[in-house]
Scaffold this motif. Structure first.
Motif, PDB file in Angstrom:
ATOM      1  N   GLN A 235      14.924 -18.948  78.162  1.00  2.69           N
ATOM      2  CA  GLN A 235      15.159 -17.645  78.766  1.00  2.69           C
ATOM      3  C   GLN A 235      16.442 -17.662  79.600  1.00  2.69           C
ATOM      4  OE1 GLN A 235      12.246 -19.316  78.880  1.00  2.69           O
ATOM      5  NE2 GLN A 235      11.114 -18.095  77.393  1.00  2.69           N
ATOM      6  N   VAL A 236      17.029 -16.491  79.793  1.00  7.22           N
ATOM      7  CA  VAL A 236      18.292 -16.405  80.526  1.00  7.22           C
ATOM      8  C   VAL A 236      18.131 -15.735  81.887  1.00  7.22           C
ATOM      9  CG1 VAL A 236      19.673 -16.404  78.431  1.00  7.22           C
ATOM     10  CG2 VAL A 236      18.944 -14.223  79.413  1.00  7.22           C
ATOM     11  N   GLY A 237      16.937 -15.276  82.229  1.00 11.14           N
ATOM     12  CA  GLY A 237      16.726 -14.700  83.553  1.00 11.14           C
ATOM     13  C   GLY A 237      16.763 -15.764  84.628  1.00 11.14           C
ATOM     14  N   SER A 243       7.946 -15.091  83.124  1.00 10.09           N
ATOM     15  CA  SER A 243       8.000 -15.524  81.728  1.00 10.09           C
ATOM     16  C   SER A 243       9.358 -15.280  81.086  1.00 10.09           C
ATOM     17  CB  SER A 243       6.909 -14.806  80.926  1.00 10.09           C
ATOM     18  OG  SER A 243       7.098 -13.401  80.972  1.00 10.09           O
ATOM     19  N   SER A 244      10.232 -14.526  81.743  1.00  3.03           N
ATOM     20  CA  SER A 244      11.555 -14.241  81.174  1.00  3.03           C
ATOM     21  C   SER A 244      12.676 -14.937  81.924  1.00  3.03           C
ATOM     22  CB  SER A 244      11.810 -12.730  81.173  1.00  3.03           C
ATOM     23  OG  SER A 244      11.817 -12.220  82.497  1.00  3.03           O
ATOM     24  N   ASN A 253      -0.244 -22.617  81.018  1.00  2.00           N
ATOM     25  CA  ASN A 253      -0.824 -22.426  82.348  1.00  2.00           C
ATOM     26  C   ASN A 253      -0.057 -21.433  83.216  1.00  2.00           C
ATOM     27  OD1 ASN A 253      -3.028 -24.170  82.054  1.00  2.00           O
ATOM     28  ND2 ASN A 253      -1.811 -25.972  82.653  1.00  2.00           N
ATOM     29  N   ASP A 254       1.096 -20.981  82.745  1.00  2.00           N
ATOM     30  CA  ASP A 254       1.909 -19.990  83.452  1.00  2.00           C
ATOM     31  C   ASP A 254       2.315 -20.426  84.860  1.00  2.00           C
ATOM     32  OD1 ASP A 254       1.890 -18.328  81.285  1.00  2.00           O
ATOM     33  OD2 ASP A 254       0.212 -17.101  82.002  1.00  2.00           O
ATOM     34  N   PHE A 255       2.632 -21.707  85.014  1.00  2.00           N
ATOM     35  CA  PHE A 255       3.205 -22.160  86.282  1.00  2.00           C
ATOM     36  C   PHE A 255       4.723 -21.998  86.202  1.00  2.00           C
ATOM     37  CE2 PHE A 255      -0.697 -24.982  86.325  1.00  2.00           C
ATOM     38  CZ  PHE A 255      -1.365 -24.215  87.278  1.00  2.00           C
TER      39      PHE A 255
END
Length: 837
Positions: A235-237, A243-244, A253-255
């Protein structure tokens, strides 16, 4: 269409699917100068006894004392000053150090003996914890490129069942945290970071060995446990976790990590372990006053006098394109430089050392030492286009996409400057030079924003590779390993380097031994005792078993009944001779493949090739042949001998079999003439032996001999070992100039070396032999001298790296200031596929 930062489209990312798995396509750049790092709060600790950390990294700048700067990972830090405590993986004096601290004191620490000094390619690191293990050394396992490290400068392990401070809820990548104050930020690139919570994994969960090279595998299916994560950097954010953004956790796990000091231009870069892009090389710069940053794409020269830096990828053929952004109006030079040159050994202008072309901001070119050409000037904000054709010896310079002198690279016309030399044998690479703040940012296809100075335009080469500001001319490619041509000997070819040359170690038993592990039937076997002073023993399958020669003396060939008694399919057998197998002593054997012992006879009168009959055993793929012949009567005159190779030998080692004589080393491209020789038996400088007959340079079919006893005279029987360079496999008769510093000469070879022998041609010195089997990591320094019987010595001599050799000592044998050295090297892996070492 203008894009911010790097592209995320599939055309941006290229994997050589013929060899790699397509597992990693992106990386992110952690720039020390930008105070860059990632951090996360997982809301609770993971399993602090059992877990695994895995990541790929490419080192950035090396600081003034040669140490890679930066912290890789920290966890669980609290307090400050004297109460500071936490866990780190950090660089210290070119070593990886893993430690746990309480109240600013180490609870335990594990520091590698291996030096990490290769900024030209990628390392894979795996650190696997399980403190429940009863054996201390099993509680932390450090792996580099799939191989477990067993040598440590500091070796202290956590106590059994210790809850270490790693895998804490607070984790940072790229910086050290001291109560909210950061320092010692990492400089370089990261790819595919994984934390596996609750399991101690082997590196085979993250990579695999393919034809001798450690490559990535897809880690998406790994079970990461409750507090584990995976960062792919697609991702470039930047900034707030999500997530972006660059720190997106794709492990399930979305850590997600928050980024700080990281720009969009640092994200989703195409430089990866499966496609390694050219950068500037901190090991190959003329002065420490050339500072590198932005992942080694930006150089700044401070102070007076010019100082230069070369690139990491050596190029021997093809058409290539890169760009340079001028971020300073001071004196700056950009362009392409021959890679064997030595100008980077001290400060100074390129002058007489430039062999393809440099463009100076003041408005002139350097071309083979001549300043001229009347180009325009350039200044801050300009983008310089650089297109060059190695085969044609031409280079085109443009400013903001207008090529000088109406140049047209696609059509090959109106080049800016060029070379009359054969660059396919010399090789070239990008280069930068400057004075008093001269500055530029290079883009070889990995960053069309020039570290955020411009808005990337997303142009690719014709293979769909790269992120260029301007479209490359038709036929010109990004400078990256995916675009490098396949070599004839390498991991993705029919044979690998160790199918033609290999080193084996063994311990003697005092009786007959079958030495195996060579991997092929060796046709030239060179053995040497390591632990005790024994002569060098040389045997070959052309002369036959038991027929011994010794490089450390002038003796004629003798028959050693208990010497080498058989050539096997995977090695050789010796009969218990003390110098090859004394009980309890250690030995090394260097082994070359010719033609499996099968020879052919060249009848000079029938074939019209040469003047003298010869018996030849040749490996034309590897550029090596063994030739036996009979000299002519007397001690003057000349004749020619067929060598069986497809091109002219660059080094020929001659020895009389039937008479006492020196080992004469002919290097016609390096020494003053084909009639000049070095003596492998001696420390002496070259001998001028033209009075015995003026020899001609070797051709693609024959070499010349004269009446020197040991080369061709006195009706003796002779052996000649003939070598020429093979791209990606060997460099024969290369030269470099010493600088007398522990920050020594960098020697581009085009491969990661497995074997090295060198000699000072300017003054007396030993013939130094180093290999990658006695020294499995850097700094390499288990040395032997070809001209003496002495036992193995040890010193910090040189680093073997992915694209060559970095000299690390000051001695006369390898690095006397201003002296010229000749060397012969064989590869472990070509640079196209080589891991960092």
């Amino acid at each position: 269409m203008a894009l911010l930062g790097n592209l995320t489209g599939s055309s941006q990312f290229f994997n050589d699917t013929a060899f790699y798995n397509g597992a990693i396509s992106t990386s992110y750049r952690n720039d020390n100068a930008s105070n860059a790092y990632l951090y996360v709060n997982k809301g609770g600790n993971g399993d602090r006894q059992t877990f695994t950390l895995s990541w790929w990294m490419k080192l950035g700048t090396l600081d003034s004392d040669g140490d890679p700067a930066g912290t890789i990972y920290t966890s669980g830090y609290s307090g400050g000053g004297g109460s500071q405590g936490g866990a780190t993986v950090i660089f210290s004096h070119q070593r990886i150090s893993i430690s746990n601290q309480t109240s600013n004191a180490y609870d335990w620490q594990l520091t590698s003996s291996r030096h990490f000094s290769d900024s030209s390619s990628w390392y894979h690191i795996c650190v696997a914890f399980d403190t429940t293990q009863s054996t201390a050394s099993n509680r932390i396992k450090l792996y580099v490129n799939g191989v477990q490290e067993t040598a440590f400068d500091t070796e202290q392990y956590p106590s059994q069942n210790d809850n270490v401070k790693f895998n804490n809820q607070h984790e940072k990548i790229g910086t050290w945290d001291d109560s909210g104050n950061r320092y010692n930020d990492f400089d370089g690139y990261f790819a595919d970071w994984n934390l596996i919570d609750g399991t101690q994994l082997a590196p085979t969960s993250f990579g695999e060995t393919k034809n001798g090279v450690w490559i990535p595998i897809d880690t998406s299916s790994l079970t990461r446990g409750t507090k584990g994560w995976r960062l792919e950097f697609k991702q470039v954010g930047v900034g707030t976790a999500g997530s972006s953004t660059v720190g997106a956790d794709t492990g399930g796990n979305d850590f997600h990590f928050t980024s700080s000091g990281i720009a969009a231009s640092d994200c989703a870069m195409p430089d990866s372990p499966e496609n390694n892009f050219c950068t500037l090389n901190p090991n190959a710069r003329g002065t420490t006053n050339v500072a590198l940053s932005e992942g080694n794409l930006k150089f700044v020269k401070s102070g007076s006098n010019f100082g230069n830096v070369l690139g990491t990828i050596p190029l021997f053929s093809g058409k290539w394109y890169c760009e340079a952004y001028m971020s300073s109006s001071n004196l700056t030079q950009v362009g392409v430089q021959e890679i064997i040159n030595t100008i980077y050994q001290s400060s100074g202008d390129f002058g007489a050392n430039t062999d393809l072309g440099m463009w100076d901001s003041r408005g002139y070119y350097y071309d083979e030492g001549t300043a001229g050409g009347s180009p325009p000037t350039y200044t801050t904000g300009d983008i310089i286009n650089i297109a060059f054709d190695v085969d044609a010896g031409k280079i085109w310079f443009g400013k903001n996409n207008t090529y000088n002198h109406s140049g047209d690279p696609a059509n090959g016309t109106n080049q800016s400057t060029g070379s009359t030399n054969d660059l396919s044998s010399i090789g070239v690479t990008i280069a930068g030079n400057g004075e008093g703040g001269g500055t530029a940012v290079y883009n070889c296809g990995q960053d069309g924003s020039f570290a955020g100075n411009k808005t990337a335009q997303g142009n690719t080469d014709e293979n769909g590779i790269g992120d260029f500001y301007y479209a490359p001319p038709s036929g010109f490619l990004a400078i990256c390993t995916a675009n490098l041509p396949e070599v004839t000997i390498g991991p993705n070819s029919a044979t690998q380097a160790d199918d033609h040359f290999n080193t084996v170690l063994y311990s003697g038993t005092g009786s007959s031994q079958a030495i195996t592990g060579v991997g092929f039937q060796p046709d030239w076997v060179w053995t040497k005792g390591r632990s005790v002073a024994y002569s060098h023993y040389l045997f070959d399958s052309s002369r036959g078993v038991q027929k011994r020669l010794m490089t450390n003396n002038t003796n004629a060939e003798d028959t050693l009944s208990n010497g080498l008694t058989a050539f096997g399919t995977d090695g050789f057998t010796h009969g218990g001779e003390a110098g090859m197998g004394n009980n309890g002593d250690t030995f090394v054997a260097w082994n070359w493949k010719a033609n499996g012992g099968t020879t052919s006879t060249n009848d000079a009168s029938a074939t019209s090739i040469g003047d003298t009959d010869s018996v030849i055993q040749a490996n034309t793929d590897a550029g090596f042949s063994i030739v036996t012949y009979t000299g002519f009567s007397g001690s003057s005159g000349t004749a020619t001998v067929a060598h069986g190779l497809s091109q002219a030998p660059e080094i020929i080692i001659h020895k009389s079999r039937t008479r006492t004589s020196a080992w004469w080393v002919q290097a016609p491209n390096v020494l003053s003439s084909p009639s000049h020789f070095l003596a492998l038996t001696e420390t002496a400088t070259p001998y001028a032996l033209s009075s015995y007959g003026t020899m001609s340079a070797p051709t693609s079919s024959v070499f010349s001999i004269n009446g020197v006893d040991g080369v061709g005279g006195e009706s003796a029987n002779y052996i000649a070992y003939c070598f020429h360079s093979v791209e990606g496999y060997s460099k024969i008769g290369g030269t470099y100039t010493g600088n007398g510093s522990t920050d020594g000469t960098f020697v581009h070879t085009g491969f990661r070396p497995a074997f090295w022998i060198s000699k000072n041609t300017s003054s007396t010195s030993e013939w130094v032999i180093i290999d990658n089997t006695r020294d499995v990591d850097n700094v390499a320094g288990q040395y032997l001298f070809a001209n003496t019987s002495g036992a193995e010595g040890s010193a910090s001599v040189m680093d073997f790296v992915s694209n060559g050799v970095k000299i690390r000592e000051t001695g006369s044998g390898t690095n006397s200031s201003g002296h010229t050295f000749i060397y012969m090297a064989f590869a472990e892996a070509p640079f196209k596929y080589a891991n960092a070492r």
